[in-house]
Motif scaffolding. Structure first.
Motif, short mmCIF file in Angstrom:
data_model
loop_
_atom_site.label_atom_id
_atom_site.label_comp_id
_atom_site.label_asym_id
_atom_site.label_seq_id
_atom_site.Cartn_x
_atom_site.Cartn_y
_atom_site.Cartn_z
N ASN A 1 12.91 11.43 -11.44
CA ASN A 1 11.66 10.72 -10.72
C ASN A 1 11.71 9.38 -10.38
O ASN A 1 11.28 9.00 -12.02
CB ASN A 1 11.04 11.70 -10.94
N GLY A 2 10.92 8.63 -9.82
CA GLY A 2 9.83 7.68 -9.87
C GLY A 2 9.42 7.33 -8.03
O GLY A 2 8.75 8.55 -7.84
N ILE A 3 8.61 6.06 -8.89
CA ILE A 3 7.68 6.12 -7.49
C ILE A 3 8.35 4.70 -6.38
O ILE A 3 8.08 3.51 -6.98
CB ILE A 3 5.80 5.58 -8.10
N VAL A 4 8.95 4.59 -5.32
CA VAL A 4 8.57 3.40 -4.90
C VAL A 4 7.91 2.92 -4.16
O VAL A 4 6.82 3.82 -3.21
CB VAL A 4 10.18 3.96 -4.18
N ARG A 5 7.94 1.84 -4.31
CA ARG A 5 6.32 0.84 -3.76
C ARG A 5 6.29 -0.52 -3.43
O ARG A 5 7.71 -1.19 -3.46
CB ARG A 5 5.48 0.64 -5.27
N ILE B 1 11.31 0.73 -7.15
CA ILE B 1 11.74 1.75 -8.07
C ILE B 1 10.62 1.62 -9.23
O ILE B 1 11.20 0.98 -10.32
CB ILE B 1 12.80 2.54 -8.20
N GLU B 2 9.01 2.19 -9.51
CA GLU B 2 8.56 2.47 -11.53
C GLU B 2 8.97 3.24 -11.26
O GLU B 2 8.53 4.85 -11.02
CB GLU B 2 7.91 1.42 -10.98
N ALA C 1 13.07 -1.11 -10.90
CA ALA C 1 13.96 -1.89 -10.26
C ALA C 1 14.40 -2.06 -9.07
O ALA C 1 13.32 -0.90 -7.87
CB ALA C 1 15.25 -0.61 -10.30
N THR C 2 14.92 -3.29 -8.64
CA THR C 2 14.41 -3.51 -7.06
C THR C 2 15.23 -2.31 -6.24
O THR C 2 15.69 -2.15 -6.31
CB THR C 2 14.80 -4.98 -6.88
N GLN D 1 1.19 -1.00 0.37
CA GLN D 1 0.03 0.26 0.05
C GLN D 1 0.90 1.43 -0.33
O GLN D 1 0.30 2.36 -0.02
CB GLN D 1 -1.13 0.16 1.42
N SER D 2 2.03 0.90 0.48
CA SER D 2 2.77 2.28 0.64
C SER D 2 3.63 2.87 -1.18
O SER D 2 4.61 1.93 -1.58
CB SER D 2 4.10 1.45 1.55
N THR D 3 2.94 4.11 -1.01
CA THR D 3 4.07 4.77 -2.14
C THR D 3 4.37 6.20 -1.87
O THR D 3 3.77 6.52 -1.72
CB THR D 3 2.53 4.74 -3.49
#
Lengths: 173, 264
Positions: free
Chosen positions: B185-189, B198-199, B245-246, B172-174
């Motif tokens: 920039n990206g989003i870590v989920r 990170i996507e 990427a992880t 649930q965490s972004t």
């Protein structure tokens, strides 16, 4: 009074055990669920309902879900187990049969938790229980619960012995 | 007669449960939750500590079975020493963690409040923690939680004396993030199995193994520049529109004891 105190200590003990028990991936046995199920299977008085409710409530306090979700889920599951094992099926002790009950009960609890959570999310603000866990987690949870069903059954016998012992003492005063 | 009584108790408890659920949905159950956690807190703490000791005792006990009777006295002495050793190791570990936390706090200009982890989500349905600080310490929902300088999660609910943290590894965490070396920039989920990904990184972004991943500071509660972790493996193909990427955190999120919460 002794009964309430002993039940409370056991519930807190099992809650603590759940907290410290190492998780395998995201899976872990749910000791409070097993305790509630064993009592629903064994008991004829209404104690098992109170126990199921407060076991669920204890989990509610320590999880990130809406208050009451586990309490209601445990309560409904315990009631169904108690009712069906006395009306349609048998309540005889048989490892395979108890395993089946634990399995069905856990699937029912998971279903109820997801249903109540999605209902609560729809009506209010909050985080939904992650559905991503459902596919892999639940089956391994089930396996772990089956392993720990017997130890929890013996723990429930110990609990009853303690209650009998201290209730006798209370009566003699 | 008995089943009528059971049905009565069942109905009463269902009603009580629904009342709690409705209160919870409307955000009115906080005082109740806080009151519910408070009395059990010391007992949970004691049992948790005892549980850890029991765990080490059983691992020792299984080894004692292989020792013959003549060595029983020595084994007893060894058992005591080992228990003492485990306790000392725990103190040492606790001490090291506190020192690391203190070292970070002395370096940073952030306004931090220290907290002890009281418990983890026992069901595993979410990756969350319960902390021993709440509204009384000025903690607010959304605040970033750090350990040894790494962002480990954010506060999702606050009671008077406790608060809940959703870990960065929960699905649930972004978190808005960027690769520190390139500024992409990206989003870590969070992802299943206590990992992070990170996507949404553009295909032109240069992503290398061990690149630092920091917060981008796009949300008001989480400041820019907090370290989230390092890039692990690139998961996307060349044909993908966006890269992913992880991300590997620098702290062991499964064994957190002390954390710091950013206060406004």
């Amino acid at each position: 009074m002794a009964k309430i105190v002993i039940y409370t200590i056991f519930v807190i003990f099992l809650l603590s055990l759940s907290i410290v028990f190492p998780k395998i991936g995201a899976s872990a046995p749910n000791f409070l669920f097993l305790f509630a199920v064993v009592y629903a299977f064994r008991k004829d008085d209404s104690d098992y309902l109170w126990l199921a409710f407060f076991s669920g409530l204890a989990l509610d306090f320590y999880t990130n879900s809406f208050l009451g979700i586990f309490a209601i889920s445990f309560l409904i599951t315990a009631y169904i187990i108690n009712y069906t094992t006395r009306t349609f099926f048998s309540s005889d002790l048989n490892p395979g049969y108890i395993g089946l009950i634990v399995m069905l009960a856990y699937l029912l609890v998971v279903g109820l938790v997801y249903f109540l959570n999605s209902l609560a999310v729809r009506f209010g603000a909050g985080l939904p229980v992650s559905g991503e866990y459902l596919t892999t987690k639940v089956w391994f949870d089930l396996f772990l619960n089956l392993i720990f069903a017997l130890p929890i059954y013996f723990l429930s016998l110990l609990n009853d012995r303690l209650i009998n012992y201290y209730s006798k003492d209370e009566g003699s005063f | 007669m008995r089943s009528k009584r059971q049905l009565g108790v069942f109905s009463l408890l269902i009603f009580l449960g629904l009342v709690l659920l409705i209160l919870s949905i409307n955000g009115l159950s906080k005082p109740l939750q806080s009151t519910g956690v408070q009395p059990s807190r010391p007992l949970v703490y004691v049992f948790s500590k005892a549980g850890n000791s029991l765990k080490s005792f059983f691992s020792y006990f299984s080894s004692v079975n292989s020792v013959n009777r003549k060595n029983a006295a020595l084994s007893e002495q060894l058992r005591k020493l080992q228990q003492e050793n485990v306790a000392l190791q725990q103190y040492k570990l606790e001490n090291e963690k506190l020192r690391e936390e203190l070292a970070f706090r002395q370096k940073t200009s952030l306004n931090l409040v220290s907290a002890t982890v009281l418990g983890k989500d026992p069901t595993g349905f979410s990756q969350s923690l319960v902390l021993n600080i709440g509204k009384s310490s000025g903690i607010k929902v959304g605040a970033a939680v750090l350990s040894e300088g790494f962002l480990i999660g954010k506060i999702v609910s606050v009671d008077t004396f406790t608060s809940k943290v959703l870990l960065v590894t929960d699905p649930q965490s972004t978190i808005d993030a960027q690769i520190s070396s390139t500024g992409d920039n990206g989003i870590v989920r969070g992802s299943y199995g206590s990992g992070m990904i990170i996507e949404n990184l553009s295909q032109s972004a240069l992503v290398n193994n061990n690149d630092r991943v920091m917060t981008a500071g796009l949300s008001a509660e989480i400041p820019r520049g907090l370290l989230i972790g390092n890039v692990g493996q690139l998961q996307s193909q060349k044909s993908d529109l966006l890269q992913r990427a992880t991300v590997i955190s620098g702290v062991d999120l499964k064994n957190l004891e002390f954390v710091s919460v950013i206060k406004e």
